[in-house]
Design a protein around this motif. Structure first.
Motif, PDB file in Angstrom:
ATOM      1  N   ILE A   1      -5.003 -11.638   0.022  1.00  0.00           N
ATOM      2  CA  ILE A   1      -5.308 -12.041   1.346  1.00  0.00           C
ATOM      3  C   ILE A   1      -6.816 -10.916   2.382  1.00  0.00           C
ATOM      4  O   ILE A   1      -6.190 -10.054   1.549  1.00  0.00           O
ATOM      5  CB  ILE A   1      -4.158 -12.327   2.391  1.00  0.00           C
ATOM      6  N   TYR A   2      -7.081 -10.719   3.006  1.00  0.00           N
ATOM      7  CA  TYR A   2      -7.801  -9.855   3.724  1.00  0.00           C
ATOM      8  C   TYR A   2      -6.706  -8.973   4.915  1.00  0.00           C
ATOM      9  O   TYR A   2      -6.527  -9.958   5.783  1.00  0.00           O
ATOM     10  CB  TYR A   2      -8.867 -10.176   4.095  1.00  0.00           C
ATOM     11  N   GLY A   3      -6.049  -8.272   4.523  1.00  0.00           N
ATOM     12  CA  GLY A   3      -5.079  -7.555   5.528  1.00  0.00           C
ATOM     13  C   GLY A   3      -5.903  -7.028   6.690  1.00  0.00           C
ATOM     14  O   GLY A   3      -5.322  -7.463   7.856  1.00  0.00           O
TER      15      GLY A   3
ATOM     16  N   ASN B   1      -3.442  -8.573  -2.885  1.00  0.00           N
ATOM     17  CA  ASN B   1      -2.032  -8.874  -1.864  1.00  0.00           C
ATOM     18  C   ASN B   1      -2.938 -10.014  -2.261  1.00  0.00           C
ATOM     19  O   ASN B   1      -2.960 -11.355  -0.499  1.00  0.00           O
ATOM     20  CB  ASN B   1      -2.222  -8.134  -0.552  1.00  0.00           C
TER      21      ASN B   1
ATOM     22  N   HIS C   1       1.370  -1.368  -0.220  1.00  0.00           N
ATOM     23  CA  HIS C   1      -0.168   0.066  -0.046  1.00  0.00           C
ATOM     24  C   HIS C   1       0.612   1.305   0.601  1.00  0.00           C
ATOM     25  O   HIS C   1       0.886   2.097  -0.475  1.00  0.00           O
ATOM     26  CB  HIS C   1      -1.422   0.370   1.078  1.00  0.00           C
TER      27      HIS C   1
ATOM     28  N   VAL D   1     -12.597   0.295   2.441  1.00  0.00           N
ATOM     29  CA  VAL D   1     -12.873  -0.456   3.759  1.00  0.00           C
ATOM     30  C   VAL D   1     -11.606  -1.498   3.686  1.00  0.00           C
ATOM     31  O   VAL D   1     -12.115  -1.863   2.979  1.00  0.00           O
ATOM     32  CB  VAL D   1     -13.931  -0.956   4.393  1.00  0.00           C
ATOM     33  N   GLY D   2     -10.367  -1.575   4.454  1.00  0.00           N
ATOM     34  CA  GLY D   2      -9.714  -2.517   3.862  1.00  0.00           C
ATOM     35  C   GLY D   2      -8.361  -1.317   4.653  1.00  0.00           C
ATOM     36  O   GLY D   2      -8.551  -0.371   5.481  1.00  0.00           O
ATOM     37  N   CYS D   3      -6.900  -2.513   3.969  1.00  0.00           N
ATOM     38  CA  CYS D   3      -5.411  -1.469   5.405  1.00  0.00           C
ATOM     39  C   CYS D   3      -5.954   0.292   5.532  1.00  0.00           C
ATOM     40  O   CYS D   3      -5.500   0.631   5.600  1.00  0.00           O
ATOM     41  CB  CYS D   3      -4.458  -2.345   5.162  1.00  0.00           C
ATOM     42  N   SER D   4      -6.239   0.062   3.852  1.00  0.00           N
ATOM     43  CA  SER D   4      -5.928   1.553   2.597  1.00  0.00           C
ATOM     44  C   SER D   4      -7.299   2.379   3.554  1.00  0.00           C
ATOM     45  O   SER D   4      -7.404   3.378   3.123  1.00  0.00           O
ATOM     46  CB  SER D   4      -5.686   2.139   1.554  1.00  0.00           C
TER      47      SER D   4
ATOM     48  N   HIS E   1     -17.357  -0.282   2.314  1.00  0.00           N
ATOM     49  CA  HIS E   1     -16.562  -1.782   1.917  1.00  0.00           C
ATOM     50  C   HIS E   1     -17.653  -2.080   0.545  1.00  0.00           C
ATOM     51  O   HIS E   1     -18.678  -2.371   0.508  1.00  0.00           O
ATOM     52  CB  HIS E   1     -17.279  -3.304   3.352  1.00  0.00           C
TER      53      HIS E   1
ATOM     54  N   ILE F   1     -17.331  -8.036  -1.704  1.00  0.00           N
ATOM     55  CA  ILE F   1     -17.915  -7.946  -1.155  1.00  0.00           C
ATOM     56  C   ILE F   1     -18.343  -6.330  -2.008  1.00  0.00           C
ATOM     57  O   ILE F   1     -20.160  -5.846  -2.209  1.00  0.00           O
ATOM     58  CB  ILE F   1     -17.773  -7.129  -0.023  1.00  0.00           C
TER      59      ILE F   1
ATOM     60  N   ASP G   1      -8.602  -5.655  -2.350  1.00  0.00           N
ATOM     61  CA  ASP G   1      -9.150  -6.984  -3.157  1.00  0.00           C
ATOM     62  C   ASP G   1     -10.449  -7.826  -2.621  1.00  0.00           C
ATOM     63  O   ASP G   1     -11.431  -8.271  -3.417  1.00  0.00           O
ATOM     64  CB  ASP G   1      -8.188  -8.436  -3.412  1.00  0.00           C
ATOM     65  N   GLY G   2     -10.311  -7.564  -1.133  1.00  0.00           N
ATOM     66  CA  GLY G   2     -11.656  -8.417  -0.118  1.00  0.00           C
ATOM     67  C   GLY G   2     -13.101  -6.715  -0.875  1.00  0.00           C
ATOM     68  O   GLY G   2     -13.922  -7.225  -1.364  1.00  0.00           O
ATOM     69  N   ASP G   3     -12.329  -6.132  -0.794  1.00  0.00           N
ATOM     70  CA  ASP G   3     -12.992  -4.737  -0.961  1.00  0.00           C
ATOM     71  C   ASP G   3     -13.732  -4.302  -2.592  1.00  0.00           C
ATOM     72  O   ASP G   3     -15.588  -4.904  -2.603  1.00  0.00           O
ATOM     73  CB  ASP G   3     -12.631  -3.621  -1.235  1.00  0.00           C
TER      74      ASP G   3
HETATM   75  C1  LIG Z   1     -19.791  -4.670   5.375  1.00  0.00           C
HETATM   76  C2  LIG Z   1     -18.493  -5.382   6.294  1.00  0.00           C
HETATM   77  N1  LIG Z   1     -18.777  -6.544   6.065  1.00  0.00           N
HETATM   78  C3  LIG Z   1     -16.985  -6.669   6.753  1.00  0.00           C
HETATM   79  C4  LIG Z   1     -16.597  -6.188   7.172  1.00  0.00           C
HETATM   80  C5  LIG Z   1     -15.285  -6.678   7.726  1.00  0.00           C
HETATM   81  N2  LIG Z   1     -14.070  -5.925   6.654  1.00  0.00           N
HETATM   82  C6  LIG Z   1     -13.296  -4.424   7.046  1.00  0.00           C
HETATM   83  S1  LIG Z   1     -12.141  -4.856   6.081  1.00  0.00           S
HETATM   84  C7  LIG Z   1     -12.125  -6.264   5.833  1.00  0.00           C
HETATM   85  C8  LIG Z   1     -11.130  -7.095   3.913  1.00  0.00           C
HETATM   86  C9  LIG Z   1     -10.268  -6.282   3.508  1.00  0.00           C
HETATM   87  O1  LIG Z   1      -9.653  -6.638   2.571  1.00  0.00           O
HETATM   88  P1  LIG Z   1      -8.801  -6.446   1.172  1.00  0.00           P
HETATM   89  O2  LIG Z   1     -10.089  -5.320   0.767  1.00  0.00           O
HETATM   90  O3  LIG Z   1      -8.129  -7.751   0.848  1.00  0.00           O
HETATM   91  O4  LIG Z   1      -7.573  -5.212   1.688  1.00  0.00           O
HETATM   92  P2  LIG Z   1      -6.543  -4.966   2.493  1.00  0.00           P
HETATM   93  O5  LIG Z   1      -6.876  -4.931   4.384  1.00  0.00           O
HETATM   94  O6  LIG Z   1      -6.001  -6.321   2.370  1.00  0.00           O
HETATM   95  O7  LIG Z   1      -5.650  -3.649   2.311  1.00  0.00           O
HETATM   96  C10 LIG Z   1     -13.202  -6.719   5.725  1.00  0.00           C
HETATM   97  C11 LIG Z   1     -13.743  -8.293   6.050  1.00  0.00           C
HETATM   98  C12 LIG Z   1     -16.822  -4.241   7.089  1.00  0.00           C
HETATM   99  N3  LIG Z   1     -15.288  -3.580   7.051  1.00  0.00           N
HETATM  100  N4  LIG Z   1     -18.015  -4.108   6.782  1.00  0.00           N
END
Ligand SMILES: Cc1ncc(C[n+]2csc(CCOP(=O)(O)OP(=O)(O)O)c2C)c(N)n1
Ligand code: SF4
Lengths: 482, 350
Positions: free
Chosen positions: A136-138, A134, A36, A62-65, A81, A112, A106-108
């Motif tokens: 993975i979910y960070g 990355n 990041h 929503v994620g580490c960034s 998210h 979702i 990648d989760g974002d």
């Molecule tokens: C509706 C909702 N579900 C679950 C979460 C919990 N959540 C926060 S970040 C995240 C995953 C982030 O992973 P990624 O997008 O890969 O970003 P990274 O942290 O790896 O940069 C999750 C599941 C949330 N904030 N909102």
């Protein structure tokens, strides 16, 4: 290593000090070696080089960034998210000349927010997406991502990703490249300096394309997450090169100018658009004052049942009455039957529902059977046949049978049966004037020959009443208004 | 000029007159005409309309547009509003103004498309996560569909909060005459917005406050704002309440039936009156308590199994018996039914 130096030099697109952070305001919150941080630097540099800082709006995910806004000295909006592409759509459509960046993990993006990214790309939103893959979910501590690779362990795939249970990793760039609208999609990797330089170019190109109004651009960035991968920064980069790149091959998946056909909407003033400009026909009918009445019109869809109600309401309005029109809607209409309630009143109308109409216009047998019993005592039923069904009797209301559909056919169009009924209703009840009816119909029907036909239909209905023989209830119960 | 207009169309006309130039939405019966007419009118006056891929997306598009300071709206019905709840929570948390119309239909689940008032809890009490409120307006006529939509935009800007126009399939689908005028719109300055300009470069739209103290402060600030709205924004209408023995309480389409029921009751010698909340949040508790105190019985009529009645009971606080008459599934209470129920209540009193 000249490139390495560039990366460490702080761009003016970053804040001097990260004052939105509570502590350690001189450094980012990312782990050492995190992709990041590198991606941020590449983006900041590109914004700076292209001179876009003052007009950039950055959407963090929503994620580490989630805290990207700690660092980027641009307009910042934090989105829910997975929803950054939708938020970015709203922003870009409201401010088309701004540079809108959606930055997502990648989760974002790929879990979702799959629907949002696919549709933003498919609409060709003129935004730029930086997609940090990355695997993975960070932020939430190492759960499986849609991009987690087969066999890669995570806290929610403890035996490694098993395709039979979790499916295969999602190839976002390849998938989006199947769409028509995107102009640029490239996958790059933060695995070594050479690839970082390529990433730098891709980031810049994506923003350049947005600056030039080209269309949707996305750069997928394979990115180390040393902390969750439990590797040191050097090993993590190596892992990107050795494990990720073979699964997520680097390259340009889309790079083309897309000529999107434009259909320009004719511009109007608010009054024109909302049809608030008065036309002569819309004025109050000068000489007529309508009489209160409650009416139900019922029949098959296609018999103009709802329209007849609208004409009655519109007429009432022009004759100085309070009016309401309430239709049946939805599946009932689809299955073929329709009805509407019309109230014509002197005073403000309470319930617009007509439970016990003074007049029922039944355009078919089904409506007659359903609604005749609800007609107010002493009310009037107009039935679209020359006689009642043999097994059907009405004693509490007057019935007038007139074969409006037949007459309409003879006039040349089955469609005017409702107007024939209207003529009969007006003649029998005298609640409003036939001239008002023609004014209203004249506003709706523009073709002269059709208007003439409608006039004949209205007349035919009135004439029928003058000549007809009443059937059904013969007594005139007290209280009947007409 | 009076014009005959459908409730859902009046919403769009009101919105355009209020300066709304951005609409993001997804079709659903019985709200679809709002999207359809927005798709027609808003681009004609230079605005933007996007049919989103879902209500999740549309509310987040609204979030993005609201962040830039433009007047923006969306509309849907129950199932769509369920999907929007996350976004509504974010809009409240980030203090973003917007207007959301809920043309309520029947049921939990897919239910049906006939009118109900069963989204009261979801819209008035929340439905999304966290400490927040929506301001909620309940039109009872086509004219009010336009007027309250216009008011909704003003309130949204004033409180930097979503405002819900809570209506139902009947008010949305019916036609009545309305009068509308084009007048100059002056939305307040929005110095907080992110517009992609040097002046707004330092602005941030966000609902995240990691430190407990920071979040508490933020939520207290919202709470203060909501208290202010409770003081200043309750709206209601009364009919024949001065000497009423039995007070009917209902909103939206039901209030129309109740008005007729009051007339009917009075014609037969029963002194009935009507109190119709126009704002469901803030709920006109004080006015209701005062009015009810002069009556013998309160009868709440709702097209739900009893949602608003909880607020009625809270307001009256046991001082007067509160009865409920409820019809659901798309059935609208008739004047006769209400009248019969009133007689029961009155009988119980004697
Ligand atoms: C509706 C909702 N579900 C679950 C979460 C919990 N959540 C926060 S970040 C995240 C995953 C982030 O992973 P990624 O997008 O890969 O970003 P990274 O942290 O790896 O940069 C999750 C599941 C949330 N904030 N909102
Ligand atoms: S957990 Fe991974 S993605 Fe998050 S900051 Fe640390 S290294 Fe970066």
């Amino acid at each position: 290593m000249a490139e390495y130096e560039i990366i460490h030099e702080k761009s003016p697109v970053f804040y001097e000090r990260y004052e939105r952070k509570n502590e350690l305001q001189h450094q980012t919150h990312y782990c050492p070696g995190c992709g990041h941080g590198v991606a941020h630097k590449l983006i900041a540099e590109a914004i700076e080089e292209l001179g876009l800082q003052e007009r950039t709006i950055f959407v963090s995910p929503v994620g580490c960034s989630v805290f990207a806004y700690y660092y980027f000295n641009v307009g910042n909006i934090q989105a829910a998210h997975g929803r950054a592409p939708a938020a970015a759509t709203g922003i870009k459509r409201a401010c088309p000349d701004k540079i809108v960046i959606s930055y997502q993990g990648d989760g974002d993006l790929a879990a979702i927010g799959t629907a949002e990214i696919v549709h933003a790309a498919n609409r060709g939103e003129k935004i730029t997406v930086f997609f940090i893959n990355n695997a993975i979910y960070g932020m939430t501590g190492g759960q499986m991502a849609p991009t987690t690779m087969v066999g890669q362990a995570s806290t929610t795939s403890p035996w490694g990703r098993r395709p039979a249970n979790e499916g295969f990793p999602l190839h976002v760039s390849e998938m989006l490249a199947t769409l028509e609208a995107p102009v640029y999609i490239e996958r790059v990797a933060l695995s070594d300096n050479k690839n970082i330089m390529k990433a730098r170019k891709a980031v810049r190109k994506a923003l350049e394309l947005q600056r030039d109004g080209a269309g949707f651009s996305l750069v997928e960035i394979l990115s180390p997450c040393p902390t969750i991968w439990k590797k040191d920064p050097v090993e993590a980069r190596k892992w990107v090169a050795e494990k990720m790149i073979p699964v997520f091959p680097l390259g340009v998946f889309r790079d083309r100018k897309v000529e999107i056909p434009r259909i320009d909407v004719p511009q109007k003033t608010v009054a024109e658009a909302l049809e608030l400009c008065e036309t002569p026909g819309q004025r109050l009918a000068p000489h007529h004052h309508g009489k209160p009445c409650t009416i139900k019109v019922a029949g098959f869809g296609g018999q103009g049942v709802l329209l007849m109600g609208i004409v009655l309401a519109e007429m009432g309005m022009r004759e100085g009455l309070e009016v309401s029109w309430l239709p049946s809607y939805g599946p009932e209409m689809r299955s073929g039957s329709a009805h509407c309630h019309v109230c014509l009143a002197k005073e403000r109308i309470g319930s617009p529902l007509v439970a016990h109409p003074e007049v029922l216009v039944a355009m078919n047998e089904q409506s007659l059977r359903k609604f005749a019993p609800t007609v107010a005592p002493g009310g009037l039923i107009l039935y679209n046949r020359d006689s009642l069904p043999p097994d059907f009797a009405v004693s509490h209301a007057r019935v007038m049978c007139l074969p409006a559909s037949e007459i309409a056919d003879k006039l040349g169009s089955a469609k005017v049966a409702n107007v024939i009924m209207l003529g009969a209703l007006l003649e029998e009840t005298e609640c409003m004037s036939p001239e008002t009816a023609m004014t209203v119909i004249g506003q709706m029907v523009r073709k002269p020959e059709l208007l003439k036909l409608n006039g004949e239909a209205l007349h035919a209905g009135r004439v029928f009443v003058d000549h007809q023989v009443r059937v059904g209830a013969v007594s005139q119960p007290d209280g009947f208004a007409y | 000029m009076r014009q005959l207009c459908k409730g859902n169309v009046a919403v769009v006309k009101g919105a355009v007159l209020a300066g709304c130039r951005a609409y993001y939405g997804y079709p659903i019966t019985p709200a679809s005409e709002i999207a359809e007419y927005a798709a027609l009118y808003i681009p004609e006056v230079g605005g933007t309309f996007v049919q989103a891929e879902s209500e999740v997306a549309s509310i987040n598009m609204v979030y993005g547009a609201a962040s830039t300071g433009v007047r923006v709206m969306t509309a849907s019905s129950g199932p769509g509003l369920s999907l929007m709840q996350e976004g509504i929570s974010y809009l409240c948390g980030s203090e973003l103004p917007c207007v959301i119309v809920d043309v309520v239909r029947g049921g939990p689940g897919l239910g049906n498309i006939a009118p109900e008032q069963s989204d009261y809890f979801a819209m008035v009490k929340g439905g999304g996560h966290g400490n927040y409120h929506n301001l909620v307006l309940a039109p009872a006529s086509v004219q009010e569909m336009a007027d309250l939509t216009m008011l909704a935009f003003d309130l949204a800007d004033r409180y930097r909060n979503p405002v819900i126009v809570l209506t139902d399939g009947f008010v949305g689908q019916m036609m009545e005459p309305i009068e509308l005028q084009v007048s100059e719109v002056n939305p307040p300055e929005k110095p907080w917005a992110v517009k992609g300009t040097p002046e707004t470069q330092n602005n941030l739209i966000s609902s995240i406050y990691l430190e407990p103290d920071d979040l508490e402060k933020h939520e207290r600030k919202l709470e203060q704002k909501y208290k202010l709205a409770q003081m200043l924004e309750t709206r209601l209408e009364t009919y024949m309440t001065d000497d009423a023995e039995i007070l009917l309480v209902g909103y939206g389409i039901v209030s129309r039936v109740l008005r007729s029921a009051v007339d009917e009751a009075r014609a037969q010698g029963l002194r009935a009156g009507l109190l119709r909340p126009i704002t469901l949040w803030p709920f006109p508790s004080k006015a209701l308590a005062e009015t009810a105190a002069r009556c013998k019985t309160v009868l709440t009529v709702e097209m739900s199994t009893g949602q608003m009645v909880e607020d009625v009971r809270l307001a009256i606080n046991g001082k007067v018996p509160v009865e409920l008459y409820s019809r659901i599934g798309g059935n609208v209470p008739s004047v006769e039914e209400v009248h019969a129920r009133m007689l029961e209540c009155a009988g119980a009193e004697v």
